[in-house]
Design a protein around this motif. Structure first.
Motif, PDB file in Angstrom:
ATOM      1  N   LEU A 114       0.840  -1.195   0.000  1.00 11.95           N
ATOM      2  CA  LEU A 114       0.000   0.000   0.000  1.00 11.95           C
ATOM      3  C   LEU A 114       0.876   1.246   0.000  1.00 11.95           C
ATOM      4  CD1 LEU A 114      -2.588  -0.983   2.765  1.00 11.95           C
ATOM      5  CD2 LEU A 114      -2.827  -1.261   0.291  1.00 11.95           C
ATOM      6  N   GLN A 115       0.633   2.133  -0.956  1.00 12.48           N
ATOM      7  CA  GLN A 115       1.245   3.466  -0.876  1.00 12.48           C
ATOM      8  C   GLN A 115       0.268   4.324  -0.079  1.00 12.48           C
ATOM      9  OE1 GLN A 115       2.905   5.447  -4.449  1.00 12.48           O
ATOM     10  NE2 GLN A 115       1.931   7.322  -3.709  1.00 12.48           N
ATOM     11  N   LEU A 304      -6.539  -1.923   8.274  1.00 12.64           N
ATOM     12  CA  LEU A 304      -6.235  -1.462   6.917  1.00 12.64           C
ATOM     13  C   LEU A 304      -7.326  -0.523   6.412  1.00 12.64           C
ATOM     14  CD1 LEU A 304      -4.737  -4.508   4.986  1.00 12.64           C
ATOM     15  CD2 LEU A 304      -3.626  -2.835   6.468  1.00 12.64           C
ATOM     16  N   ALA A 305      -8.573  -0.850   6.722  1.00 14.99           N
ATOM     17  CA  ALA A 305      -9.682   0.025   6.325  1.00 14.99           C
ATOM     18  C   ALA A 305      -9.554   1.394   6.999  1.00 14.99           C
ATOM     19  CB  ALA A 305     -11.016  -0.625   6.693  1.00 14.99           C
ATOM     20  N   GLU A 306      -9.002   1.414   8.203  1.00 20.50           N
ATOM     21  CA  GLU A 306      -8.804   2.664   8.922  1.00 20.50           C
ATOM     22  C   GLU A 306      -7.747   3.531   8.230  1.00 20.50           C
ATOM     23  OE1 GLU A 306     -10.649   4.802  11.790  1.00 20.50           O
ATOM     24  OE2 GLU A 306     -10.979   2.650  11.525  1.00 20.50           O
ATOM     25  N   TRP A 307      -6.715   2.892   7.665  1.00 26.59           N
ATOM     26  CA  TRP A 307      -5.728   3.634   6.877  1.00 26.59           C
ATOM     27  C   TRP A 307      -6.423   4.350   5.717  1.00 26.59           C
ATOM     28  CZ3 TRP A 307      -0.844   5.271   7.107  1.00 26.59           C
ATOM     29  CH2 TRP A 307       0.042   4.671   7.993  1.00 26.59           C
ATOM     30  N   ASN A 333      -4.859   2.043  -4.445  1.00 28.80           N
ATOM     31  CA  ASN A 333      -4.454   1.440  -3.182  1.00 28.80           C
ATOM     32  C   ASN A 333      -5.651   1.058  -2.318  1.00 28.80           C
ATOM     33  OD1 ASN A 333      -1.317   1.486  -2.668  1.00 28.80           O
ATOM     34  ND2 ASN A 333      -1.813   3.268  -3.917  1.00 28.80           N
ATOM     35  N   GLU A 334      -6.736   1.792  -2.437  1.00 24.99           N
ATOM     36  CA  GLU A 334      -7.960   1.389  -1.744  1.00 24.99           C
ATOM     37  C   GLU A 334      -8.456   0.051  -2.298  1.00 24.99           C
ATOM     38  OE1 GLU A 334     -12.420   3.115  -0.586  1.00 24.99           O
ATOM     39  OE2 GLU A 334     -10.953   4.401  -1.591  1.00 24.99           O
ATOM     40  N   ALA A 335      -8.318  -0.143  -3.613  1.00 20.61           N
ATOM     41  CA  ALA A 335      -8.717  -1.412  -4.224  1.00 20.61           C
ATOM     42  C   ALA A 335      -7.848  -2.564  -3.714  1.00 20.61           C
ATOM     43  CB  ALA A 335      -8.618  -1.311  -5.749  1.00 20.61           C
ATOM     44  N   ARG A 336      -6.576  -2.293  -3.437  1.00 26.36           N
ATOM     45  CA  ARG A 336      -5.715  -3.341  -2.896  1.00 26.36           C
ATOM     46  C   ARG A 336      -6.174  -3.777  -1.512  1.00 26.36           C
ATOM     47  NH1 ARG A 336      -0.028  -0.476  -4.773  1.00 26.36           N
ATOM     48  NH2 ARG A 336      -0.273  -0.925  -7.003  1.00 26.36           N
ATOM     49  N   LEU A 340      -7.681  -7.313  -1.551  1.00 31.26           N
ATOM     50  CA  LEU A 340      -6.502  -8.037  -1.058  1.00 31.26           C
ATOM     51  C   LEU A 340      -5.563  -8.418  -2.202  1.00 31.26           C
ATOM     52  CD1 LEU A 340      -8.090 -10.364   1.676  1.00 31.26           C
ATOM     53  CD2 LEU A 340      -7.177  -8.050   1.911  1.00 31.26           C
ATOM     54  N   LEU A 341      -5.256  -7.439  -3.048  1.00 34.19           N
ATOM     55  CA  LEU A 341      -4.381  -7.661  -4.194  1.00 34.19           C
ATOM     56  C   LEU A 341      -2.932  -7.726  -3.723  1.00 34.19           C
ATOM     57  CD1 LEU A 341      -6.033  -5.118  -6.667  1.00 34.19           C
ATOM     58  CD2 LEU A 341      -6.474  -7.570  -6.452  1.00 34.19           C
ATOM     59  N   THR A 342      -2.194  -8.728  -4.187  1.00 35.73           N
ATOM     60  CA  THR A 342      -0.836  -8.936  -3.700  1.00 35.73           C
ATOM     61  C   THR A 342       0.219  -8.446  -4.699  1.00 35.73           C
ATOM     62  OG1 THR A 342      -0.867 -11.212  -4.530  1.00 35.73           O
ATOM     63  CG2 THR A 342      -1.452 -10.864  -2.213  1.00 35.73           C
ATOM     64  N   LEU A 343       1.384  -8.163  -4.155  1.00 37.31           N
ATOM     65  CA  LEU A 343       2.517  -7.631  -4.901  1.00 37.31           C
ATOM     66  C   LEU A 343       3.213  -8.750  -5.677  1.00 37.31           C
ATOM     67  CD1 LEU A 343       4.451  -5.126  -5.281  1.00 37.31           C
ATOM     68  CD2 LEU A 343       5.661  -5.951  -3.250  1.00 37.31           C
TER      69      LEU A 343
END
Length: 354
Positions: A114-115, A304-307, A333-336, A340-343
């Motif tokens: 996440l950026q 993560l949702a809080e970020w 990054n919200e979509a990640r 739960l999209l991985t690097l």
């Protein structure tokens, strides 16, 4: 299990992470709270999000956030999966391909990147301290161990550039384990070094030699390593009017009553200049998360949702110095988080901007 329904019962989650620990090579045991390690620059933002998470989710334990430096944090993160290892690492630079390969070799194959926003490598002095109009070239020539492969002879700023004061060069900056140090090398020192055509040519001929000449800092006392705690650098320059400090923009904002930002290429380190990348030291900040811990650690999905809720331009993190990412980057990054999209290694190997 869907993201919104994960971790309904803490006991079940503790058992799950204990099992994960056994299969992931970590020490045994269970954990029912989030653990994040990493960057001192990202630390205050992660703490702010943790406090917001605790207020919004009183039934969950507050996350444990540790300031270990980006490099040290990534090393801990990549040791494996399970209760004895961190769920997340905060980083003031992007994960390196070699670090990703270490993660994979240790069983940490599914990593969410996440950026979370932008920051700047700020050069600062005490409010009544030295005034310098810097450029990457000036900083490189002042701090390099062997500028352009030659001997370092500069003792004062005027030795580097006659327009600068004849004051001794004294810079307090981050240690080699810090992501801020990595960004200083990449965004400022290397850029200044490559202003020399011979150094630009050396990059193509001998990459390792180029890195050494362009990024190795002097060790004669002109550049002084400080700890991972950027506030210590603030204290140093506040008490020494001739000293310059290097740290994240958020610490400049936080201590605006004590220190002043120094311009780079006639551009001040401000929120707007970092957001537009007009300031040469602008850089992204990252959070890395183990996908396999999402269903095992209570509240990790909610954290993560809080970020996402906090990183907007008008959000709480902007009030303490985080510069919001461009709208399209923020949406990606919200979509990640949602999906739960991985690097992938290919993403890390791609040139910047692709």
């Amino acid at each position: 299990m869907k993201l919104t329904k994960t971790i309904a019962i803490s006991l079940m989650a503790s058992v799950a992470v204990a099992g994960c620990s056994e299969s992931g090579g970590g020490a045994g045991g269970a954990r029912d709270s989030i653990r994040a390690v990493g960057s001192s620059t990202v630390y205050p933002f992660a703490k702010q999000v943790a406090e917001s998470f605790a207020r919004s989710n009183p039934d969950y334990k507050s996350p444990l956030i540790e300031s270990t430096g980006s490099g040290g944090g990534i090393k801990l993160f990549c040791t494996g999966e399970g209760a004895s290892t961190p769920d997340m690492v905060n980083a003031s630079r992007r994960m390196k391909v070699s670090e990703f390969e270490t993660c994979v070799s240790n069983g940490v194959a599914d990593v969410i990147e996440l950026q979370v926003g932008l920051d700047g490598i700020a050069f600062a002095a005490a409010q009544d301290g030295i005034s310098l109009n810097l450029t990457p070239k000036i900083v490189y020539e002042a701090l390099a161990k062997s500028p352009y492969g030659g001997e370092q002879t500069a003792k004062t700023w005027a030795d580097v550039d006659p327009s600068l004061p004849a004051e001794p060069i004294l810079v307090y900056g981050p240690p080699s384990t810090s992501g801020t140090r990595d960004a200083l090398k990449e965004l400022v020192l290397e850029a200044g070094c490559d202003s020399n055509p011979e150094m630009e040519a050396l990059k193509a001929e001998d990459k390792d030699k180029h890195q050494q000449v362009c990024t190795e800092v002097r060790s004669d006392g002109a550049y002084v390593d400080q700890s991972e705690q950027d506030n210590l650098i603030v204290q140093k320059i506040e008490n020494d009017p001739g000293a310059v400090g290097v740290f994240g923009f958020s610490y400049l904002e936080e201590n605006a009553d004590k220190v002043k930002g120094l311009p780079m290429n006639n551009v001040d380190p401000t929120y707007d200049n970092i957001a537009s990348f007009a300031y040469p030291g602008a850089r992204p900040l990252y959070v890395y998360v183990k996908k396999n811990h999402m269903n095992a650690i209570p509240g990790l999905d909610l954290y993560l949702a809080e970020w996402v809720k906090n990183w907007k331009a008008d959000g709480p993190l902007a009030k303490i110095g985080l510069v919001a990412s461009p709208a399209d980057v923020m949406a990606a990054n919200e979509a990640r988080v949602t999906d739960l999209l991985t690097l992938t290694k290919a993403e890390l190997e791609a040139p910047a901007g692709e």
